[in-house]
Design an enzyme around this catalytic site. Structure first.
Site, PDB file in Angstrom:
ATOM      1  N   GLY A   1      -3.106 -15.445  10.778  1.00 52.62           N
ATOM      2  CA  GLY A   1      -4.041 -15.807  11.838  1.00 52.62           C
ATOM      3  C   GLY A   1      -3.305 -16.341  13.060  1.00 52.62           C
ATOM      4  N   GLY A   2      -4.039 -17.056  13.915  1.00 48.55           N
ATOM      5  CA  GLY A   2      -3.465 -17.588  15.153  1.00 48.55           C
ATOM      6  C   GLY A   2      -2.298 -18.521  14.871  1.00 48.55           C
TER       7      GLY A   2
ATOM      8  CE  LYS B 264      -7.002 -23.335  19.041  1.00 52.86           C
ATOM      9  NZ  LYS B 264      -6.042 -23.576  17.956  1.00 52.86           N
TER      10      LYS B 264
ATOM     11  CG  ASP C 229      -1.114 -24.440  17.785  1.00 58.02           C
ATOM     12  OD1 ASP C 229      -1.204 -25.684  17.879  1.00 58.02           O
ATOM     13  OD2 ASP C 229      -2.088 -23.698  17.546  1.00 58.02           O
TER      14      ASP C 229
ATOM     15  N   GLY D  46       1.608 -31.115   8.472  1.00 57.49           N
ATOM     16  CA  GLY D  46       0.719 -30.588   9.512  1.00 57.49           C
ATOM     17  C   GLY D  46       0.335 -31.610  10.569  1.00 57.49           C
TER      18      GLY D  46
ATOM     19  CB  SER E 156      -7.656 -33.509  21.316  1.00 58.50           C
ATOM     20  OG  SER E 156      -7.075 -32.424  20.640  1.00 58.50           O
TER      21      SER E 156
HETATM   22  P1  NAP Z   1      -7.256 -18.309  10.601  1.00 57.29           P
HETATM   23  O1  NAP Z   1      -6.995 -17.499  11.812  1.00 57.29           O
HETATM   24  O2  NAP Z   1      -8.649 -18.492  10.113  1.00 57.29           O
HETATM   25  O3  NAP Z   1      -6.361 -17.713   9.410  1.00 57.29           O
HETATM   26  C1  NAP Z   1      -6.535 -18.167   8.100  1.00 57.29           C
HETATM   27  C2  NAP Z   1      -5.466 -17.569   7.215  1.00 57.29           C
HETATM   28  O4  NAP Z   1      -5.643 -18.081   5.889  1.00 57.29           O
HETATM   29  C3  NAP Z   1      -5.529 -16.050   7.113  1.00 57.29           C
HETATM   30  O5  NAP Z   1      -4.229 -15.533   7.043  1.00 57.29           O
HETATM   31  C4  NAP Z   1      -6.288 -15.858   5.803  1.00 57.29           C
HETATM   32  O6  NAP Z   1      -5.999 -14.631   5.144  1.00 57.29           O
HETATM   33  C5  NAP Z   1      -5.725 -16.981   4.973  1.00 57.29           C
HETATM   34  N1  NAP Z   1      -6.608 -17.320   3.859  1.00 57.29           N
HETATM   35  C6  NAP Z   1      -7.812 -17.934   3.915  1.00 57.29           C
HETATM   36  N2  NAP Z   1      -8.364 -18.038   2.672  1.00 57.29           N
HETATM   37  C7  NAP Z   1      -7.465 -17.455   1.812  1.00 57.29           C
HETATM   38  C8  NAP Z   1      -7.449 -17.244   0.414  1.00 57.29           C
HETATM   39  N3  NAP Z   1      -8.464 -17.661  -0.391  1.00 57.29           N
HETATM   40  N4  NAP Z   1      -6.363 -16.634  -0.142  1.00 57.29           N
HETATM   41  C9  NAP Z   1      -5.338 -16.217   0.643  1.00 57.29           C
HETATM   42  N5  NAP Z   1      -5.306 -16.387   1.990  1.00 57.29           N
HETATM   43  C10 NAP Z   1      -6.357 -17.007   2.571  1.00 57.29           C
HETATM   44  O7  NAP Z   1      -6.681 -19.803  10.779  1.00 57.29           O
HETATM   45  P2  NAP Z   1      -5.522 -20.319  11.731  1.00 57.29           P
HETATM   46  O8  NAP Z   1      -6.103 -20.773  13.010  1.00 57.29           O
HETATM   47  O9  NAP Z   1      -4.414 -19.336  11.731  1.00 57.29           O
HETATM   48  O10 NAP Z   1      -5.091 -21.658  10.931  1.00 57.29           O
HETATM   49  C11 NAP Z   1      -4.469 -21.603   9.668  1.00 57.29           C
HETATM   50  C12 NAP Z   1      -4.180 -23.022   9.171  1.00 57.29           C
HETATM   51  O11 NAP Z   1      -3.262 -23.667  10.054  1.00 57.29           O
HETATM   52  C13 NAP Z   1      -5.415 -23.926   9.128  1.00 57.29           C
HETATM   53  O12 NAP Z   1      -5.343 -24.732   7.974  1.00 57.29           O
HETATM   54  C14 NAP Z   1      -5.273 -24.788  10.369  1.00 57.29           C
HETATM   55  O13 NAP Z   1      -5.895 -26.059  10.248  1.00 57.29           O
HETATM   56  C15 NAP Z   1      -3.769 -24.936  10.436  1.00 57.29           C
HETATM   57  N6  NAP Z   1      -3.292 -25.242  11.776  1.00 57.29           N
HETATM   58  C16 NAP Z   1      -2.638 -26.417  11.924  1.00 57.29           C
HETATM   59  C17 NAP Z   1      -2.143 -26.753  13.145  1.00 57.29           C
HETATM   60  C18 NAP Z   1      -1.418 -28.051  13.289  1.00 57.29           C
HETATM   61  O14 NAP Z   1      -1.192 -28.484  14.419  1.00 57.29           O
HETATM   62  N7  NAP Z   1      -1.043 -28.676  12.195  1.00 57.29           N
HETATM   63  C19 NAP Z   1      -2.301 -25.895  14.253  1.00 57.29           C
HETATM   64  C20 NAP Z   1      -2.963 -24.681  14.062  1.00 57.29           C
HETATM   65  C21 NAP Z   1      -3.465 -24.370  12.796  1.00 57.29           C
HETATM   66  P3  NAP Z   1      -6.881 -13.315   5.489  1.00 57.29           P
HETATM   67  O15 NAP Z   1      -6.293 -12.737   6.735  1.00 57.29           O
HETATM   68  O16 NAP Z   1      -6.681 -12.460   4.293  1.00 57.29           O
HETATM   69  O17 NAP Z   1      -8.312 -13.757   5.657  1.00 57.29           O
END
Ligand code: NAP
Length: 284
Positions: free
Chosen positions: A131-132, A69, A103, A241, A20
């Site tokens: 997730g979030g 958050k 987001d 992303g 950021s």
């Molecule tokens: P989070 O709350 O940690 O959620 C992670 C998700 O990934 C969960 O649904 C989890 O499933 C799944 N997952 C992790 N390992 C897995 C595996 N081996 N097999 C299947 N599913 C798996 O993370 P988040 O904050 O939602 O973020 C998710 C992604 O979005 C990240 O890569 C983050 O960098 C990206 N993101 C990008 C932006 C952007 O601006 N580009 C903004 C926000 C987030 P379970 O529930 O089963 O654990």
């Protein structure tokens, strides 16, 4: 007369990985705004006191990242988006401390830029993850009138939570059945951490998607994920992303510094280079 310097920051623990400051300081310089944007490492037990004394610390607002958050939501006046997503990432002072979740618009505006008209044809959106990030995506899709959303996650309890949160437009499906749901999807969104630097790849048969489908990957390290590469090789439209990361930053800058900033190719390249030189160990 000297112009007053407005300052904002990003609050996290740890905070070194946050891009950021790179984004907002690029815009401050580009628009010659006499402002400041800093990174603040704040441990969880100090977060409440920190945000409640933002003004005294010289800040007009802040971004909030992992792990604060949910706490940001609790200690501010959230808007509908932040409340629905259950997390806030942008704070600003307006008599009281207000918050939103950018987001949602980061996801929507990036899709608008990469695949104009994506929301005109109805169709089914398949969202991987619970997730979030997935909550922000689903809220955004519902805002734009997506009629059918299939949420698919490794842990079924979490997709059930999504259905309870967002209602019957959200259908749930088992992780093992993800390929089957692609056949009539107009939009596939990866909101898991799969494909991210240091994580396993997302195993999915995108050959099943219709030719007009759009693929969005929220993972931004690497920029060119295996999912996006496979989608492009099939001639599908894609949204990456980094684009979402940049679009989500626009609102904060506008709120704090009074200027709607542009997402230039120069900024995108700068961010890409910085992320490939030192990829974060976990998501922001
Ligand atoms: P989070 O709350 O940690 O959620 C992670 C998700 O990934 C969960 O649904 C989890 O499933 C799944 N997952 C992790 N390992 C897995 C595996 N081996 N097999 C299947 N599913 C798996 O993370 P988040 O904050 O939602 O973020 C998710 C992604 O979005 C990240 O890569 C983050 O960098 C990206 N993101 C990008 C932006 C952007 O601006 N580009 C903004 C926000 C987030 P379970 O529930 O089963 O654990």
């Amino acid at each position: 007369m000297t112009e007053s310097v407005r300052a904002a920051c990003v609050i996290g623990w740890p905070i070194e990985h946050s891009r950021s400051p790179l984004i907002h300081n690029y815009w401050l310089k580009r628009y010659r705004i006499p402002g400041a944007y800093r990174a603040e490492a704040v441990p969880p037990h100090e977060f409440r006191e920190f945000v409640q004394s933002l003004a005294a610390r010289g800040y007009v607002g802040a971004n909030v990242t992992v792990p604060h958050k949910e706490a940001a939501l609790a200690w501010s006046q959230p808007d509908d988006r932040a409340r629905a997503v259950g997390a806030a990432n942008t704070l600003w002072l307006d008599g009281v401390l207000r918050s939103t979740n950018t987001d949602v618009e980061g996801f929507l505006h990036n899709l608008d830029a990469c695949a104009p008209g994506w929301d005109r044809n109805g169709g089914t959106a398949v969202v991987l993850g619970a997730g979030g990030a997935a909550r922000a995506v689903i809220y955004g899709l519902l805002e734009r009138g997506t009629r059918r959303i299939v949420a698919i996650n490794r842990t079924p309890r979490r997709t059930q939570d999504l259905r309870e949160r967002f209602g019957t437009h959200v259908q749930t499906a088992a992780w093992a059945e993800r390929d089957r749901w692609l056949t009539d999807a107009s939009l596939l969104i990866n909101a898991t951490t799969l494909g991210m630097h240091g994580q396993p790849d997302l195993a999915i048969d995108i050959g099943r998607l219709p030719a007009a489908a759009i693929v969005a990957d929220l993972v931004y390290v690497p920029l060119d994920t295996p999912l996006l590469r496979a989608a492009r090789a099939r001639g599908l439209r894609t949204a990456d992303g980094i684009g979402m990361l940049l679009h989500q930053a626009v609102r904060g800058f506008l709120l704090w510094f009074g200027k709607k900033p542009e997402i230039t190719n120069e900024l995108k390249s700068l961010l890409e280079r910085d992320l490939s030189a030192s990829p974060p160990r976990s998501q922001e």
